[in-house]
Design a protein around this motif. Structure first.
Motif, PDB file in Angstrom:
ATOM      1  N   LEU A 188      26.021  51.623  37.838  1.00 48.47           N
ATOM      2  CA  LEU A 188      25.692  52.360  39.056  1.00 48.47           C
ATOM      3  C   LEU A 188      24.402  52.455  39.219  1.00 48.47           C
ATOM      4  O   LEU A 188      23.745  53.123  38.172  1.00 48.47           O
ATOM      5  N   ALA A 189      23.866  52.313  40.291  1.00 42.88           N
ATOM      6  CA  ALA A 189      22.311  52.645  40.442  1.00 42.88           C
ATOM      7  C   ALA A 189      22.531  53.686  41.630  1.00 42.88           C
ATOM      8  O   ALA A 189      23.123  53.788  42.871  1.00 42.88           O
ATOM      9  N   LEU A 190      22.098  54.959  41.202  1.00 46.98           N
ATOM     10  CA  LEU A 190      22.037  56.341  41.797  1.00 46.98           C
ATOM     11  C   LEU A 190      20.844  56.817  42.170  1.00 46.98           C
ATOM     12  O   LEU A 190      20.017  56.943  41.298  1.00 46.98           O
ATOM     13  N   VAL A 191      20.620  57.030  43.653  1.00 48.03           N
ATOM     14  CA  VAL A 191      19.375  57.711  44.180  1.00 48.03           C
ATOM     15  C   VAL A 191      19.668  59.146  44.547  1.00 48.03           C
ATOM     16  O   VAL A 191      20.556  59.035  45.541  1.00 48.03           O
ATOM     17  N   LEU A 192      19.018  60.105  44.143  1.00 49.40           N
ATOM     18  CA  LEU A 192      19.139  61.330  44.583  1.00 49.40           C
ATOM     19  C   LEU A 192      18.027  61.789  45.519  1.00 49.40           C
ATOM     20  O   LEU A 192      16.812  61.563  45.176  1.00 49.40           O
TER      21      LEU A 192
END
Length: 237
Positions: free
Chosen positions: A25-29
């Motif tokens: 997963l590539a997760l950007v907040l």
């Protein structure tokens, strides 16, 4: 036999691409620092994100499988007011997760007097995901306490920027006025979230930011179905 051979050949083409992925997963907040967020509230949300990332539940979710998660964080407000707090980091061991949290804890707010340009913020997030490591899934998290009030809309952002295969989830921070809360939740559900399994998590004020962020991260990170670990009805309270 011919059909089976064709399917087998297709499988041999697909398998290497999956195995080559660096992470699951590539997760950007995306953190809201628009003018509606005062200094005290910014401290609460920044500290809440750090506390959520270092909580036992989220730490366990990060390392639930052998495939790591790539994490990035940016803050947003006006049209041209986005700043990266944490560039893409492959969270492959607990010490790296702790370092990522420390980077956010030490970050300073870049802007405090600009409006809420949600479309521009989404476009910026799409650009970050284009530069992300090669992961099986991509998720953008939009946190905020207000509706879009400058620039183009989320729908226009989705039409103009590369969002194929990207899930957009939302973290709504409720204000004090009930009618505003209702409108903001509807805005996020109707115009912001996008993709299969997308959901909205709700924080009852910035004091509740840590709890909401923790629940959201648990839901997004927990395999085997990323973003679908907790029933949607539980995210509304």
């Amino acid at each position: 036999m011919v059909r089976f051979a064709a399917l087998a050949g297709l499988g041999s083409l697909i398998a290497p691409a999956v195995e080559a992925a660096e992470c699951r997963l590539a997760l950007v907040l995306a953190m809201d620092v628009s003018s509606s967020v005062d200094a005290r509230e910014d401290v609460l949300q920044r500290g809440g994100m750090v506390a959520a990332l270092t909580s036992p539940e989220v730490r366990a979710a990060f390392f639930a499988t052998d495939q790591p998660v790539a994490l990035a964080v940016y803050e947003w407000s006006g049209r041209y007011n986005q700043e990266v707090l944490l560039n893409w980091t492959l969270i492959d061991r607990p010490s790296v997760l702790l370092h990522a949290a420390e980077v956010i804890a030490q970050s300073k707010r870049s802007h405090n007097d600009f409006p809420t340009a949600m479309g521009y913020a989404l476009g910026y997030g799409a650009g970050m995901l284009e530069r992300a490591p090669d992961c099986l899934y991509k998720t953008l998290d939009m946190a905020g306490d207000g509706q879009n009030n400058e620039g183009f809309s989320p729908a226009q952002a989705y039409a103009a920027f590369p969002f194929d295969g990207v899930t957009v989830n939302g973290l709504v921070v409720n204000g004090a006025d009930y009618e505003a809360e209702t409108g903001l939740i509807a805005f996020y559900k109707g115009q912001v979230i996008r993709g299969a399994g997308a959901f909205v998590e709700i924080a009852q004020g910035f004091e509740d930011y840590e709890r909401a962020m923790r629940r959201k991260l648990e839901r997004e990170l927990t395999p085997p179905v990323i973003g679908n670990a907790i029933p949607d009805t539980e995210s509304k309270g």
